[in-house]
Design a protein around this motif. Structure first.
Motif, PDB file in Angstrom:
ATOM      1  N   ALA A  68       2.901 -33.547 -74.612  1.00  0.00           N
ATOM      2  CA  ALA A  68       2.101 -32.316 -74.583  1.00  0.00           C
ATOM      3  C   ALA A  68       1.069 -32.269 -73.451  1.00  0.00           C
ATOM      4  O   ALA A  68       0.849 -31.193 -72.895  1.00  0.00           O
ATOM      5  N   PRO A  69       0.434 -33.373 -73.078  1.00  0.00           N
ATOM      6  CA  PRO A  69      -0.538 -33.248 -71.978  1.00  0.00           C
ATOM      7  C   PRO A  69       0.083 -32.809 -70.656  1.00  0.00           C
ATOM      8  O   PRO A  69      -0.613 -32.281 -69.803  1.00  0.00           O
ATOM      9  N   ALA A  70       1.374 -32.998 -70.485  1.00  0.00           N
ATOM     10  CA  ALA A  70       2.014 -32.646 -69.219  1.00  0.00           C
ATOM     11  C   ALA A  70       2.465 -31.195 -69.168  1.00  0.00           C
ATOM     12  O   ALA A  70       2.941 -30.741 -68.135  1.00  0.00           O
ATOM     13  N   VAL A  71       2.326 -30.459 -70.254  1.00  0.00           N
ATOM     14  CA  VAL A  71       2.816 -29.081 -70.296  1.00  0.00           C
ATOM     15  C   VAL A  71       1.934 -28.198 -69.419  1.00  0.00           C
ATOM     16  O   VAL A  71       0.713 -28.219 -69.520  1.00  0.00           O
ATOM     17  N   ASP A  72       2.583 -27.457 -68.558  1.00  0.00           N
ATOM     18  CA  ASP A  72       1.865 -26.457 -67.771  1.00  0.00           C
ATOM     19  C   ASP A  72       2.491 -25.094 -68.061  1.00  0.00           C
ATOM     20  O   ASP A  72       3.378 -24.971 -68.894  1.00  0.00           O
ATOM     21  N   ALA A  73       2.033 -24.079 -67.381  1.00  0.00           N
ATOM     22  CA  ALA A  73       2.473 -22.719 -67.673  1.00  0.00           C
ATOM     23  C   ALA A  73       3.971 -22.542 -67.421  1.00  0.00           C
ATOM     24  O   ALA A  73       4.635 -21.796 -68.135  1.00  0.00           O
ATOM     25  N   ARG A  74       4.508 -23.234 -66.432  1.00  0.00           N
ATOM     26  CA  ARG A  74       5.930 -23.083 -66.139  1.00  0.00           C
ATOM     27  C   ARG A  74       6.799 -23.664 -67.243  1.00  0.00           C
ATOM     28  O   ARG A  74       7.870 -23.160 -67.535  1.00  0.00           O
ATOM     29  N   HIS A  75       6.337 -24.764 -67.847  1.00  0.00           N
ATOM     30  CA  HIS A  75       7.138 -25.431 -68.866  1.00  0.00           C
ATOM     31  C   HIS A  75       6.868 -24.901 -70.269  1.00  0.00           C
ATOM     32  O   HIS A  75       7.686 -25.115 -71.167  1.00  0.00           O
ATOM     33  N   ALA A  76       5.751 -24.250 -70.478  1.00  0.00           N
ATOM     34  CA  ALA A  76       5.402 -23.785 -71.823  1.00  0.00           C
ATOM     35  C   ALA A  76       6.420 -22.775 -72.350  1.00  0.00           C
ATOM     36  O   ALA A  76       6.825 -22.848 -73.515  1.00  0.00           O
TER      37      ALA A  76
END
Length: 163
Positions: free
Chosen positions: A118-126
């Motif tokens: 979860a800490p690596a999630v950014d807008a592109r991956h969400a």
């Protein structure tokens, strides 16, 4: 008062060494300002991207695996309901139940992978992760609904010596 400042600046700029030192100081001040305001944020963004890149790669692989598992579970269930004479009805229902349980386990595994990364999630991956989680949940509900529909439409055939 204005004459005082004009006289002071005229007196200070008459010294060539002072004027050269002032220009050098102003140059390095501007260079430092550019470094801090422009290059430092750019460099920090690049470091952050490189830091989270492996975890984002793992998230994308988990999403692809969840998509593949949903397709495999749907195919496994459809083979039990829509092909005649493959096995006994009880065996077919047991296989269908295994497909539903496998889908539930695959959805839970994807949820655990997302919570770990979860800490690596950014807008592109969400958006990708939200759509994949919705697909896993929809596949589980669909498989359960198909099983209930199949059981509701099942007909018990009675033979001369067997039920």
């Amino acid at each position: 008062m204005q004459g005082y400042w004009t006289g002071f600046l005229g007196w200070m700029t008459r010294d060539p060494a002072w004027w050269a030192a002032f220009q050098a100081g102003a140059f390095f001040f501007v260079v430092g300002l550019v470094l801090v305001l422009v290059l430092l944020p750019w460099w920090l963004a690049r470091v952050e991207q490189a830091r989270w890149r492996p975890m984002r790669h793992m998230l994308a692989l988990a999403a692809l695996q969840a998509h593949r598992d949903c397709g495999a579970n749907v195919v496994a269930l459809s083979r039990q309901f829509f092909r005649e004479n493959e096995a006994s009805p009880l065996e077919r229902l047991l296989r269908a139940r295994r497909a539903i349980e496998a889908q539930r386990a695959d959805g839970a595994r994807f949820g655990r992978a997302v919570s770990v990364y979860a800490p690596a999630v950014d807008a592109r991956h969400a958006a990708l992760l939200a759509d994949t989680a919705a697909l896993a949940e929809l596949a589980e509900r669909t498989l359960s609904g198909l099983t209930r529909l199949y059981l509701g439409q099942a007909v018990v055939r009675v033979g001369a010596n067997a039920v």
